[in-house]
Design a protein around this motif. Structure first.
Motif, PDB file in Angstrom:
ATOM      1  N   THR A   1     -18.581 -47.241   1.144  1.00 25.25           N
ATOM      2  CA  THR A   1     -18.510 -47.757   2.497  1.00 25.25           C
ATOM      3  C   THR A   1     -18.534 -49.272   2.437  1.00 25.25           C
ATOM      4  N   LEU A   2     -17.627 -49.917   3.166  1.00 28.73           N
ATOM      5  CA  LEU A   2     -17.549 -51.365   3.123  1.00 28.73           C
ATOM      6  C   LEU A   2     -18.803 -51.993   3.698  1.00 28.73           C
ATOM      7  N   PRO A   3     -19.328 -53.061   3.067  1.00 29.20           N
ATOM      8  CA  PRO A   3     -20.453 -53.779   3.659  1.00 29.20           C
ATOM      9  C   PRO A   3     -20.024 -54.504   4.925  1.00 29.20           C
ATOM     10  N   ALA A   4     -21.009 -54.923   5.714  1.00 22.08           N
ATOM     11  CA  ALA A   4     -20.710 -55.511   7.021  1.00 22.08           C
ATOM     12  C   ALA A   4     -19.823 -56.741   6.908  1.00 22.08           C
ATOM     13  N   ASP A   5     -20.040 -57.576   5.863  1.00 27.04           N
ATOM     14  CA  ASP A   5     -19.267 -58.812   5.778  1.00 27.04           C
ATOM     15  C   ASP A   5     -17.828 -58.594   5.334  1.00 27.04           C
ATOM     16  N   GLU A   6     -17.430 -57.326   5.034  1.00 33.36           N
ATOM     17  CA  GLU A   6     -16.049 -57.021   4.705  1.00 33.36           C
ATOM     18  C   GLU A   6     -15.357 -56.222   5.807  1.00 33.36           C
ATOM     19  N   ARG A   7     -16.066 -55.965   6.914  1.00 35.74           N
ATOM     20  CA  ARG A   7     -15.483 -55.198   8.014  1.00 35.74           C
ATOM     21  C   ARG A   7     -14.967 -56.157   9.081  1.00 35.74           C
ATOM     22  N   PRO A   8     -13.657 -56.230   9.287  1.00 34.98           N
ATOM     23  CA  PRO A   8     -13.128 -57.179  10.273  1.00 34.98           C
ATOM     24  C   PRO A   8     -13.641 -56.951  11.678  1.00 34.98           C
ATOM     25  N   TRP A   9     -14.143 -55.745  11.970  1.00 40.71           N
ATOM     26  CA  TRP A   9     -14.618 -55.450  13.329  1.00 40.71           C
ATOM     27  C   TRP A   9     -16.111 -55.739  13.502  1.00 40.71           C
ATOM     28  N   HIS A  10     -16.791 -56.237  12.471  1.00 38.45           N
ATOM     29  CA  HIS A  10     -18.232 -56.498  12.527  1.00 38.45           C
ATOM     30  C   HIS A  10     -18.486 -57.989  12.692  1.00 38.45           C
ATOM     31  N   LYS A  11     -19.537 -58.353  13.427  1.00 41.78           N
ATOM     32  CA  LYS A  11     -19.821 -59.768  13.657  1.00 41.78           C
ATOM     33  C   LYS A  11     -20.252 -60.496  12.384  1.00 41.78           C
ATOM     34  N   ALA A  12     -20.645 -59.738  11.360  1.00 46.40           N
ATOM     35  CA  ALA A  12     -21.025 -60.345  10.077  1.00 46.40           C
ATOM     36  C   ALA A  12     -19.830 -60.552   9.159  1.00 46.40           C
ATOM     37  N   TYR A  13     -18.616 -60.283   9.638  1.00 42.90           N
ATOM     38  CA  TYR A  13     -17.421 -60.378   8.800  1.00 42.90           C
ATOM     39  C   TYR A  13     -17.243 -61.797   8.252  1.00 42.90           C
ATOM     40  N   SER A  14     -17.008 -61.887   6.927  1.00 41.84           N
ATOM     41  CA  SER A  14     -16.840 -63.185   6.263  1.00 41.84           C
ATOM     42  C   SER A  14     -15.569 -63.223   5.424  1.00 41.84           C
ATOM     43  N   GLY A  15     -14.612 -62.358   5.730  1.00 44.06           N
ATOM     44  CA  GLY A  15     -13.425 -62.232   4.895  1.00 44.06           C
ATOM     45  C   GLY A  15     -12.397 -63.314   5.117  1.00 44.06           C
ATOM     46  N   THR A  16     -11.338 -63.260   4.285  1.00 43.43           N
ATOM     47  CA  THR A  16     -10.266 -64.246   4.332  1.00 43.43           C
ATOM     48  C   THR A  16      -9.087 -63.791   5.185  1.00 43.43           C
ATOM     49  N   GLU A  17      -9.101 -62.533   5.613  1.00 42.98           N
ATOM     50  CA  GLU A  17      -8.014 -62.055   6.451  1.00 42.98           C
ATOM     51  C   GLU A  17      -8.193 -62.559   7.884  1.00 42.98           C
ATOM     52  N   LYS A  18      -7.139 -62.429   8.688  1.00 43.86           N
ATOM     53  CA  LYS A  18      -7.168 -62.943  10.044  1.00 43.86           C
ATOM     54  C   LYS A  18      -8.298 -62.316  10.843  1.00 43.86           C
ATOM     55  N   LEU A  19      -9.051 -63.158  11.557  1.00 42.39           N
ATOM     56  CA  LEU A  19     -10.198 -62.686  12.322  1.00 42.39           C
ATOM     57  C   LEU A  19      -9.720 -62.028  13.611  1.00 42.39           C
ATOM     58  N   PRO A  20     -10.048 -60.740  13.823  1.00 45.38           N
ATOM     59  CA  PRO A  20      -9.640 -60.076  15.070  1.00 45.38           C
ATOM     60  C   PRO A  20     -10.267 -60.745  16.286  1.00 45.38           C
ATOM     61  N   GLN A  21      -9.566 -60.686  17.408  1.00 48.47           N
ATOM     62  CA  GLN A  21     -10.049 -61.328  18.626  1.00 48.47           C
ATOM     63  C   GLN A  21     -11.389 -60.741  19.071  1.00 48.47           C
ATOM     64  N   ARG A  22     -11.553 -59.445  18.916  1.00 52.12           N
ATOM     65  CA  ARG A  22     -12.802 -58.803  19.309  1.00 52.12           C
ATOM     66  C   ARG A  22     -13.964 -59.302  18.459  1.00 52.12           C
ATOM     67  N   THR A  23     -13.722 -59.469  17.154  1.00 52.84           N
ATOM     68  CA  THR A  23     -14.777 -59.964  16.267  1.00 52.84           C
ATOM     69  C   THR A  23     -15.125 -61.406  16.603  1.00 52.84           C
ATOM     70  N   ALA A  24     -14.115 -62.231  16.897  1.00 56.44           N
ATOM     71  CA  ALA A  24     -14.377 -63.618  17.275  1.00 56.44           C
ATOM     72  C   ALA A  24     -15.228 -63.684  18.543  1.00 56.44           C
ATOM     73  N   TRP A  25     -14.954 -62.772  19.472  1.00 55.90           N
ATOM     74  CA  TRP A  25     -15.747 -62.731  20.703  1.00 55.90           C
ATOM     75  C   TRP A  25     -17.195 -62.351  20.405  1.00 55.90           C
TER      76      TRP A  25
END
Length: 377
Positions: free
Chosen positions: A36-60
């Motif tokens: 299971t992906l950790p929180a900082d690798e989930r684009p939909w989680h507020k703890a996301y720290s990845g290099t892929e494009k940040l989803p609008q919902r996560t930015a909010w």
């Protein structure tokens, strides 16, 4: 109470508890799905720290947490987008960010991890390194066909926008008897794992490396021998970019360690824009021993280091037989490699930029070497 042991229908075995791991729900559906992906690798989680494009919902979500933290006078519990490499590369592992260590030429190369092309988040399988790979992108595929790289099949997406490159790709594949399979774009997306393929993919066997001895001998036959060595560069995109720079500035070859370093994968092919078909690449068992062999053959071995004793613009050895050693993304040159180098070179920087990427540092150095050689010629 007396007599209870004789009651009818009593339970003779202990009651079974819920299975472990999923609370007893959907346990079988998770079998074989990977970690299971950790929180900082989930684009939909507020703890996301990845290099892929940040989803609008996560930015909010992150902005909401910042405002709440400011009102309560505490640090926000959010990720740092762009600080953790969440791309996917050879071997099935995600990139691991590194924050310390000396860099390559500048103040410290910004690590990019063991990445690969951007793919959709989720669980991945571990591909075998001995299986054929799919080379994608119009320039890499065309360069591979021009260089007569062995190939087993050409895949083209239905409804592809045909240009001169696509026409040449199809023509060259037909001339060589390579099967051209037209498939749906969705199927090509699935085969490439979500990588940008521009509608074409070429199935190629595992990369054939040049013997190190042949690489050195071929370089010495040139008027100005120049080789590039990579010390523990683990990102295939950096490897591909270095190969592309080596081709652009006249290097005769690149050599890399067999272990704990990136090899030529489809990702490296794509990043090199097909230059891997023109520049010989060798794998060596022991990088230090190989550098000493180059020294015995008459090469000057120069390592890029943030604390190098020589300024790049004062590198007089650039006009002779030269090996440029580029360190890893995080820690730079290893101790033994640094001690083996004849001298270490630093790239002057006029601002407080924290780092230079390993491939960028290599390009800057090779450009300066080419400039000096052109001036001497």
């Amino acid at each position: 109470m007396a007599g209870n042991s004789q009651r009818r229908g009593r339970r003779l075995t202990p009651k079974a508890g819920a299975p472990k791991g999923s609370g007893g729900k959907n346990k079988d559906s998770l079998a074989g799905r990977g970690r299971t992906l950790p929180a900082d690798e989930r684009p939909w989680h507020k703890a996301y720290s990845g290099t892929e494009k940040l989803p609008q919902r996560t930015a909010w979500k992150q902005d909401k947490e910042r405002r709440a933290a400011a009102e309560e006078g505490r640090a926000p519990k959010i990720g740092q987008p762009g600080s953790k490499d969440t791309t996917w590369g050879k071997g099935g592992g995600r990139g691991v960010p590194t924050t310390g260590g000396r860099g390559t030429g500048g103040r410290g190369a910004r690590p990019t991890g063991r990445g690969g092309p951007r793919v959709a988040p989720g669980r991945k399988s571990n591909p075998s390194k001995d299986t054929p790979e799919l080379l994608v992108g119009r320039n890499p595929v065309l360069e591979a066909l021009r260089a007569l790289v062995p190939a087993t099949a050409l895949y083209t997406a239905q409804g592809i926008d045909v240009d001169d490159r696509v026409n040449e790709i199809i023509r060259r594949a037909a001339d060589r008897g390579i099967a051209n399979l037209e498939i749906s774009r969705a199927e090509l997306d699935r085969m490439t794992g979500g990588v940008l393929h521009q509608g074409v993919g070429l199935q190629v066997p595992p990369f054939a490396y040049e013997p190190f001895e042949d690489l050195v001998a071929a370089a010495l036959e040139q008027a100005a021998p120049l080789l590039v060595a990579l010390d523990g560069v683990t990102d295939p995109r950096n490897l591909g970019a270095v190969i592309r720079s080596a081709a652009a500035f006249g290097a005769q070859g690149v050599f890399v360690p067999e272990r704990r370093a990136a090899g030529i994968t489809a990702t490296a092919w794509r990043t090199s824009a097909g230059a891997a078909a023109r520049v010989p690449v060798a794998q060596v068992t022991n990088l230090t021993r190989s550098l000493k062999a180059c020294q015995d053959a008459g090469f000057m071995v120069v390592g890029l280091d943030a604390d190098g004793e020589t300024d790049l613009y004062d590198l007089e050895a650039a006009v002779g037989p030269l090996v440029v050693v580029v360190g890893s993304e995080g820690r730079g040159l290893s101790r033994l490699v640094g001690e083996t180098c004849d001298l270490t070179v630093s790239i002057p920087m006029v601002s407080d930029v924290e780092s230079l990427n390993a491939s960028v540092a290599a390009a800057v150095t090779l450009a300066e070497v080419a400039r000096r050689r052109a001036a001497e010629g």
